[in-house]
Design a protein around this motif. Structure first.
Motif, PDB file in Angstrom:
ATOM      1  N   GLN A  37       0.823  -1.202   0.000  1.00 42.03           N
ATOM      2  CA  GLN A  37       0.000   0.000   0.000  1.00 42.03           C
ATOM      3  C   GLN A  37       0.863   1.260   0.000  1.00 42.03           C
ATOM      4  O   GLN A  37       0.547   2.242  -0.680  1.00 42.03           O
ATOM      5  CB  GLN A  37      -0.930  -0.010   1.214  1.00 42.03           C
ATOM      6  N   ALA A  38       1.927   1.232   0.777  1.00 41.73           N
ATOM      7  CA  ALA A  38       2.823   2.389   0.823  1.00 41.73           C
ATOM      8  C   ALA A  38       3.450   2.649  -0.550  1.00 41.73           C
ATOM      9  O   ALA A  38       3.536   3.794  -1.016  1.00 41.73           O
ATOM     10  CB  ALA A  38       3.913   2.161   1.868  1.00 41.73           C
ATOM     11  N   ILE A  39       3.867   1.563  -1.212  1.00 41.69           N
ATOM     12  CA  ILE A  39       4.486   1.706  -2.534  1.00 41.69           C
ATOM     13  C   ILE A  39       3.462   2.198  -3.555  1.00 41.69           C
ATOM     14  O   ILE A  39       3.746   3.060  -4.389  1.00 41.69           O
ATOM     15  CB  ILE A  39       5.110   0.371  -2.975  1.00 41.69           C
ATOM     16  N   SER A  40       2.238   1.651  -3.483  1.00 46.62           N
ATOM     17  CA  SER A  40       1.203   2.073  -4.419  1.00 46.62           C
ATOM     18  C   SER A  40       0.905   3.560  -4.286  1.00 46.62           C
ATOM     19  O   SER A  40       0.801   4.287  -5.285  1.00 46.62           O
ATOM     20  CB  SER A  40      -0.065   1.255  -4.177  1.00 46.62           C
ATOM     21  N   ALA A  41       0.783   4.040  -3.044  1.00 45.13           N
ATOM     22  CA  ALA A  41       0.515   5.460  -2.821  1.00 45.13           C
ATOM     23  C   ALA A  41       1.680   6.316  -3.296  1.00 45.13           C
ATOM     24  O   ALA A  41       1.486   7.397  -3.878  1.00 45.13           O
ATOM     25  CB  ALA A  41       0.237   5.708  -1.336  1.00 45.13           C
ATOM     26  N   ALA A  42       2.910   5.842  -3.043  1.00 44.71           N
ATOM     27  CA  ALA A  42       4.092   6.587  -3.483  1.00 44.71           C
ATOM     28  C   ALA A  42       4.173   6.635  -5.006  1.00 44.71           C
ATOM     29  O   ALA A  42       4.513   7.671  -5.600  1.00 44.71           O
ATOM     30  CB  ALA A  42       5.356   5.959  -2.901  1.00 44.71           C
ATOM     31  N   ASN A  43       3.866   5.515  -5.666  1.00 48.47           N
ATOM     32  CA  ASN A  43       3.894   5.493  -7.131  1.00 48.47           C
ATOM     33  C   ASN A  43       2.862   6.454  -7.720  1.00 48.47           C
ATOM     34  O   ASN A  43       3.115   7.132  -8.720  1.00 48.47           O
ATOM     35  CB  ASN A  43       3.638   4.075  -7.642  1.00 48.47           C
ATOM     36  N   THR A  44       1.683   6.515  -7.086  1.00 46.48           N
ATOM     37  CA  THR A  44       0.652   7.453  -7.540  1.00 46.48           C
ATOM     38  C   THR A  44       1.133   8.890  -7.396  1.00 46.48           C
ATOM     39  O   THR A  44       0.981   9.717  -8.308  1.00 46.48           O
ATOM     40  CB  THR A  44      -0.652   7.248  -6.733  1.00 46.48           C
ATOM     41  N   ALA A  45       1.745   9.198  -6.255  1.00 45.71           N
ATOM     42  CA  ALA A  45       2.275  10.544  -6.038  1.00 45.71           C
ATOM     43  C   ALA A  45       3.393  10.847  -7.026  1.00 45.71           C
ATOM     44  O   ALA A  45       3.490  11.961  -7.556  1.00 45.71           O
ATOM     45  CB  ALA A  45       2.783  10.674  -4.601  1.00 45.71           C
ATOM     46  N   LEU A  46       4.221   9.849  -7.297  1.00 50.94           N
ATOM     47  CA  LEU A  46       5.339  10.033  -8.217  1.00 50.94           C
ATOM     48  C   LEU A  46       4.842  10.360  -9.621  1.00 50.94           C
ATOM     49  O   LEU A  46       5.385  11.234 -10.307  1.00 50.94           O
ATOM     50  CB  LEU A  46       6.193   8.755  -8.221  1.00 50.94           C
ATOM     51  N   GLY A  72       1.411   6.118  10.555  1.00 49.28           N
ATOM     52  CA  GLY A  72       0.973   5.699   9.233  1.00 49.28           C
ATOM     53  C   GLY A  72       1.589   6.469   8.088  1.00 49.28           C
ATOM     54  O   GLY A  72       1.363   6.141   6.920  1.00 49.28           O
ATOM     55  N   ALA A  73       2.365   7.523   8.374  1.00 43.70           N
ATOM     56  CA  ALA A  73       3.082   8.225   7.311  1.00 43.70           C
ATOM     57  C   ALA A  73       4.142   7.291   6.729  1.00 43.70           C
ATOM     58  O   ALA A  73       4.701   6.443   7.425  1.00 43.70           O
ATOM     59  CB  ALA A  73       3.723   9.493   7.858  1.00 43.70           C
ATOM     60  N   THR A  74       4.424   7.459   5.430  1.00 39.63           N
ATOM     61  CA  THR A  74       5.379   6.572   4.767  1.00 39.63           C
ATOM     62  C   THR A  74       6.444   7.368   4.022  1.00 39.63           C
ATOM     63  O   THR A  74       6.213   8.515   3.609  1.00 39.63           O
ATOM     64  CB  THR A  74       4.673   5.650   3.760  1.00 39.63           C
ATOM     65  N   HIS A  75       7.605   6.740   3.874  1.00 40.42           N
ATOM     66  CA  HIS A  75       8.742   7.321   3.169  1.00 40.42           C
ATOM     67  C   HIS A  75       9.290   6.228   2.266  1.00 40.42           C
ATOM     68  O   HIS A  75       9.898   5.267   2.756  1.00 40.42           O
ATOM     69  CB  HIS A  75       9.799   7.799   4.150  1.00 40.42           C
ATOM     70  N   VAL A  76       9.078   6.337   0.968  1.00 39.83           N
ATOM     71  CA  VAL A  76       9.481   5.305   0.021  1.00 39.83           C
ATOM     72  C   VAL A  76      10.680   5.811  -0.770  1.00 39.83           C
ATOM     73  O   VAL A  76      10.605   6.827  -1.453  1.00 39.83           O
ATOM     74  CB  VAL A  76       8.324   4.926  -0.923  1.00 39.83           C
ATOM     75  N   ALA A  97       1.636  11.402   3.707  1.00 36.11           N
ATOM     76  CA  ALA A  97       1.074  11.598   5.039  1.00 36.11           C
ATOM     77  C   ALA A  97       0.236  10.386   5.441  1.00 36.11           C
ATOM     78  O   ALA A  97      -0.077   9.527   4.613  1.00 36.11           O
ATOM     79  CB  ALA A  97       0.219  12.858   5.052  1.00 36.11           C
ATOM     80  N   PRO A  98      -0.115  10.281   6.718  1.00 34.47           N
ATOM     81  CA  PRO A  98      -1.058   9.224   7.120  1.00 34.47           C
ATOM     82  C   PRO A  98      -2.320   9.294   6.248  1.00 34.47           C
ATOM     83  O   PRO A  98      -2.874  10.364   6.051  1.00 34.47           O
ATOM     84  CB  PRO A  98      -1.361   9.565   8.581  1.00 34.47           C
ATOM     85  N   GLY A  99      -2.733   8.168   5.738  1.00 33.98           N
ATOM     86  CA  GLY A  99      -3.861   8.149   4.824  1.00 33.98           C
ATOM     87  C   GLY A  99      -3.452   8.128   3.365  1.00 33.98           C
ATOM     88  O   GLY A  99      -4.272   7.881   2.492  1.00 33.98           O
ATOM     89  N   GLY A 100      -2.168   8.433   3.079  1.00 30.37           N
ATOM     90  CA  GLY A 100      -1.654   8.288   1.731  1.00 30.37           C
ATOM     91  C   GLY A 100      -1.550   9.545   0.905  1.00 30.37           C
ATOM     92  O   GLY A 100      -1.123   9.485  -0.252  1.00 30.37           O
ATOM     93  N   SER A 101      -1.904  10.723   1.449  1.00 30.77           N
ATOM     94  CA  SER A 101      -1.805  11.947   0.658  1.00 30.77           C
ATOM     95  C   SER A 101      -0.352  12.381   0.527  1.00 30.77           C
ATOM     96  O   SER A 101       0.462  12.179   1.428  1.00 30.77           O
ATOM     97  CB  SER A 101      -2.644  13.059   1.285  1.00 30.77           C
ATOM     98  N   TYR A 102      -0.049  13.007  -0.595  1.00 30.87           N
ATOM     99  CA  TYR A 102       1.323  13.411  -0.933  1.00 30.87           C
ATOM    100  C   TYR A 102       1.786  14.554  -0.036  1.00 30.87           C
ATOM    101  O   TYR A 102       1.077  15.542   0.150  1.00 30.87           O
ATOM    102  CB  TYR A 102       1.359  13.839  -2.394  1.00 30.87           C
TER     103      TYR A 102
END
Length: 658
Positions: A37-46, A72-76, A97-102
């Motif tokens: 999920q973290a990677i998917s959200a990061a790829n979308t932001a990318l 829940g914040a992520t750093h990919v 951010a938590p929840g997946g926003s860029y």
């Protein structure tokens, strides 16, 4: 990933999925996304923010690591290729951010790549250049491979050749990576992946300790099953060949005297275990490489070898002067193995500011390992290598509380820091860490001054280490500058303790106290202070009494000089002790350039020395001079001298900010 301190978070309601079936009155904790999920959200932001990472249409990206905060914040973290070629300095981190926003990105690369992928010189020529560049004995040169170097200035097509051999002392192993411009055949830069620390010692340091070993045929061997099966072995005073594991019949190792070869092994084995335990317990990292595996520790290396080093895979210790003083101190072990951690997490470089940050990182965690071990024979302090007596007079290698006490390290950031040896430019990071941990002024570990006369209150070394480690883990990149490290540690302090928390404010104050200022908004609501390490000059129309910019570009002739003038009129005040000179030069080999400022009354200040080993392109820098005894009115001159022949460039602009 385990976090020592969890970030505070509000209750979260989840519609569907994880939240289904919970009673309406229940409060759910922060939702931790899976790695996928973290990677998917990061790829979308990318995909939506490619320009933020200077992406070209020919770039491709691969996930290297994923860090998830307790809220829940992520750093990919990603690596980059260009037309399938690896990109040095192409790494970046996408923050959600938590929840997946860029939330943003941290990027090592500064320009979009647009280079050809066909080399103009053959690989064999690059190999010869790399062999010539190595200072010491060469045993082999790997076949050079093509890549794009985007770590410093405009990206270029380059060969990387790895030269294996020994350094000039004839004993220290060397694995030197040499980048050669694939169009011109010139060396761009080089670095050695065998990290070392020099010193001398007169004894065995840790005294009576407990060791984890393994039962073997006929007795025991020095393999540590509690720490990933790391082992300690005897090089028998050679530089190559088999390293023989120590064995013993009764599991009682050494006598504390150097005459027993196992005594040095006890210190090394113990130091490796303490380093492993510190990272696992305090930072949630399972082993140097994060894979749960231990590393070999090789003792009794070479003959009269006064060094210890990390070569990317294992620790090695010499026996010191006359083979009578093994270099097996606890903080030496922690320092060297921490090079492996910083390489695995952020791949910190080894030139400019980032070289000092790399060395400071190892000093910081070598010190933290020493405090963690709490060994009565080598208690924790902020002296580096104090037991090995490198200078023969009882003084340590380095002092974190006042780095300049060693006669070469920097207490405060200045334009000279990026040009210095990393073991000395590390002083800025070491001083920052001490101030953040212990505070300024008189402390039990030494008196620590500040660069601006301010007072800093420490937050304790554990919190300071947590902030630094999380910044390394989630934010730092291979071209990290001290200005960027300020921003990254403030982001880390926010993640761990909250925006404008006491820990956040202390981090701000400590960086300012070592002359690394930033564009972060102060917590008192005042305006941010511009950073000298990442300048953004503002041109003025004709100038003013605060800032004046040159009006026309000028060519820099090969092996000659050019002088550009700025006239200041109508200003009654003097210049200041923090007068800033911002210079923008396009040049294919900046090491050729010497830059001088000439004041209206004819005084000269050297801003930059020529350096034949600095093969990077362009100069975009801000230098600080004390011009408080000069009037602003008059003609200010910038003289740029091309000291060596073979390259030309352009002085695009320069400015004076009083």
């Amino acid at each position: 990933m385990k976090k020592t301190l969890a970030a505070a978070g509000a209750a979260v309601l989840v519609a569907g999925g994880i939240g289904v079936g919970l009673a309406a009155t229940a409060q759910a904790g922060p939702v931790t996304p899976s790695r996928a999920q973290a990677i998917s959200a990061a790829n979308t932001a990318l995909s939506a923010h490619r320009s933020a990472i200077h992406a070209s249409s020919s770039d491709a990206f691969k996930v290297h690591r994923v860090v998830t905060d307790s809220d829940g914040a992520t750093h990919v973290r990603y690596t980059r290729t260009y037309h399938g070629l690896p990109v040095y300095g192409g790494d970046f981190v996408v923050h959600n951010a938590p929840g997946g926003s860029y939330e943003g990105v941290t990027v090592a690369q500064h320009q979009t790549i647009g280079v050809g992928t066909t080399a103009k010189i053959p690989a064999s020529s690059a190999a010869r250049t790399a062999r010539t560049a190595h200072k010491g004995k060469v045993t082999s040169v790997d076949t050079p491979t093509l890549l794009v170097d985007a770590a410093d200035g405009a990206p270029v097509l380059a060969y990387e050749a790895i030269v294996t051999g020994f350094k000039q002392d004839g004993q220290t192993p060397s694995k030197e990576h040499v980048l050669v411009n694939a169009d011109t055949g010139k060396t761009i830069r080089s670095w050695d992946t065998v990290e070392e620390v020099a010193g001398t010692g007169k004894g065995i340091f840790v005294g009576d300790v407990n060791l984890d070993t393994t039962q073997a045929s006929g007795g025991y061997e020095m393999t540590d099953p509690s720490h990933g099966n790391g082992y300690t072995c005897d090089m028998k005073n050679t530089e190559s060949g088999t390293c023989t594991k120590f064995t013993d019949a009764d599991n009682a190792w050494g006598t504390g005297a150097n005459s027993d070869r196992a005594s040095a092994a006890v210190d090394a084995h113990y130091g490796a275990a303490m380093t492993f335990d510190y990272y696992k317990e305090k930072q949630g990292r399972n082993g140097i490489f994060g894979d749960g595996k231990g590393v070999p520790s090789r003792v009794h290396y070479g003959s009269g070898y006064v060094n210890a080093f990390w070569d990317g895979q294992q620790m090695t210790y010499g026996d010191g002067e006359g083979d009578n003083a093994p270099l097996v101190e606890i903080d030496v072990a922690g320092h060297e193995m921490s090079h492996g951690v910083s390489e695995a997490l952020a791949d910190l470089g080894y030139s400019g500011d980032v070289g000092g940050i790399n060395e400071a990182n190892s000093d910081i965690f070598g010190t933290m390992v020493e405090f963690y071990a709490n060994n009565p024979n080598d208690p924790g302090d902020y002296d580096i290598g104090e037991e090995i007596n490198i200078n023969g007079d009882g003084t340590p290698l380095r002092y974190m509380y006042q780095p300049s006490k060693d006669g070469a390290s920097f207490d405060c950031w200045s334009s000279a820091v990026p040009q210095a040896d990393p073991h000395y430019s590390s002083g800025v990071g070491n001083h920052l860490f001490f101030l953040l941990a212990e505070g300024s002024g008189n402390t039990q570990y030494g008196t620590s001054p500040t660069c601006d006369g301010s007072t800093v209150t420490g937050i304790g070394r554990d919190k300071a280490a947590n902030i630094w480690y999380h910044a390394l883990d989630a934010y730092m990149v291979s071209t990290e500058s001290y200005a960027q490290a300020r921003q990254d540690t403030l982001k880390s302090a926010t993640d761990l303790y909250g925006q404008c928390s006491a820990e956040y404010k202390a981090t701000q104050a400590a960086w300012t106290a070592v002359a690394v200022t930033g564009s972060d908004t102060p917590c008192d609501g005042s305006s941010p202070t511009p950073t000298p390490t990442s300048p953004t000059p503002t041109p003025t129309q004709g100038g003013s009494c605060d800032a004046v910019t040159s009006s026309a570009a000028q060519a820099i002739p090969d092996a000659s000089s050019v002088t550009s003038s700025i006239a200041v009129t109508g200003c009654s005040a003097n210049a200041t002790a923090q007068t800033k000179i911002t210079v923008h030069i396009t040049h294919s080999y900046r090491g050729d350039l010497q830059i001088d400022l000439i004041s209206p009354k004819g005084d000269t200040a050297r801003l930059k020395n020529a350096n034949p080993y600095d093969s990077a392109a362009d100069v975009n820098a801000t230098y600080t001079v004390n011009a408080s005894d000069e009037t602003r009115n008059g003609t200010w001159k910038l003289k740029v001298t091309d000291v060596y022949s073979g390259d030309t460039g352009t002085l695009n602009s320069w400015s004076v900010t009083f």
